[in-house]
Design a protein around this motif. Structure first.
Motif, PDB file in Angstrom:
ATOM      1  N   CYS A 105       0.873  -1.185   0.000  1.00 24.46           N
ATOM      2  CA  CYS A 105       0.000   0.000   0.000  1.00 24.46           C
ATOM      3  C   CYS A 105       0.910   1.235   0.000  1.00 24.46           C
ATOM      4  CB  CYS A 105      -0.872  -0.014   1.262  1.00 24.46           C
ATOM      5  SG  CYS A 105      -1.652   1.566   1.645  1.00 24.46           S
ATOM      6  N   CYS A 146       0.381   3.533   3.529  1.00 26.18           N
ATOM      7  CA  CYS A 146       1.013   3.207   4.816  1.00 26.18           C
ATOM      8  C   CYS A 146       2.319   2.422   4.634  1.00 26.18           C
ATOM      9  CB  CYS A 146       0.048   2.419   5.687  1.00 26.18           C
ATOM     10  SG  CYS A 146      -0.397   0.814   5.006  1.00 26.18           S
ATOM     11  N   CYS A 154      -4.382   0.426   6.826  1.00 22.23           N
ATOM     12  CA  CYS A 154      -4.720   1.844   7.042  1.00 22.23           C
ATOM     13  C   CYS A 154      -6.138   2.194   6.602  1.00 22.23           C
ATOM     14  CB  CYS A 154      -3.705   2.748   6.342  1.00 22.23           C
ATOM     15  SG  CYS A 154      -3.744   2.622   4.550  1.00 22.23           S
ATOM     16  N   CYS A 210      -7.115  -0.995   2.052  1.00 23.67           N
ATOM     17  CA  CYS A 210      -5.931  -1.552   2.708  1.00 23.67           C
ATOM     18  C   CYS A 210      -6.360  -2.072   4.088  1.00 23.67           C
ATOM     19  CB  CYS A 210      -4.869  -0.461   2.838  1.00 23.67           C
ATOM     20  SG  CYS A 210      -3.497  -0.915   3.911  1.00 23.67           S
TER      21      CYS A 210
HETATM   22 ZN   LIG Z   1      -2.342   1.039   3.796  1.00 26.13          ZN
END
Ligand SMILES: [Zn+2]
Length: 235
Positions: free
Chosen positions: A199, A202, A226, A223
């Motif tokens: 991702c 994050c 996050c 995600c």
């Molecule tokens: Zn993330």
């Protein structure tokens, strides 16, 4: 348009709106500061003018005192040389008061001269300051007018962006929008690209099943770490 594309468009609009808003705030601050500078200079000029007026009054007062002393001196001299006074004791008294008046007159003359010089200097300072303040104010007002013109254009753009944002929002499912708005409070990028299996919001890797789902792009994927919306890179 698919949801992720709409979300990306919304995110782009939000970014532009944020930038524009901070640009507007900075410009408004700049205008405010400039106005304050002019105001401070104006106040300073006014206090200089007041000091000048005060000095003028002080001079007039001293001149009046001098005139009064001169009158008294004239009267005393007239009396002294009139021949009316014969007593030597009385004559001595009149002479003494004449000398005193002469001394007062001299010191007052000196004081008036000093005040006049001071006043002249103050007048010069005031005129110079006044000219400088006027020039400064004129320049400042010109800049402010330009800045306000610029600001007006930005505010119009902002309204356009906001209207566009509202339009996009109506095209997206309300549940998705409420998630986006929550994320938007925390992050400037609620919608991020999935880089391989990471991702890019994050920077943590997501499970392979999630990555697959993103690649397929059949549904909206977030995600697991996050919560940001993920989309695949298309190049
Ligand atoms: Zn993330």
């Amino acid at each position: 348009m698919e949801t992720i594309a709409l979300l990306l468009h919304l995110q782009d609009l939000d970014g532009r709106i944020r930038n524009l808003q901070s640009k507007i705030a900075r410009k408004e601050e700049e205008i405010h500061h400039l106005r304050q500078v002019v105001e401070t200079a104006q106040k300073d000029l006014e206090s200089t003018k007041m000091a000048l007026e005060k000095a003028k009054v002080a001079l007039a007062h001293k001149e009046l005192e001098l005139k009064d002393t001169e009158e008294k001196l004239k009267t005393t001299k007239g009396k002294l040389y009139s021949g009316e006074i014969t007593s030597s004791k009385e004559l001595a008294q009149w002479e003494k008061s004449m000398e005193k008046l002469e001394a007062t007159k001299n010191s007052l003359e000196e004081a008036v001269l000093l005040e006049m010089e001071k006043l002249e200097l103050m007048q010069k300072t005031f005129q110079e300051k006044s000219q400088a303040v006027n020039t400064q104010r004129e320049k400042a007002f010109q800049s402010i007018a330009l800045m306000e013109e610029e600001l007006k254009g930005w505010q119009e753009n902002l309204e356009i962006l906001k209207r566009e944002r509202e339009k996009i929002i109506t095209q997206i499912d309300t549940n998705v929008i409420s998630v986006y708005l929550d994320l938007n409070k925390k992050y400037t990028n609620p919608v991020v690209v999935l880089q391989d299996e990471t991702c890019s919001g994050c920077h943590l890797s997501v499970p392979t099943t999630v990555a697959k789902s993103v690649r397929k792009q059949e549904e909206l994927v977030r995600c697991p770490n996050c919560g940001r919306f993920l989309y695949r890179k298309t190049s």
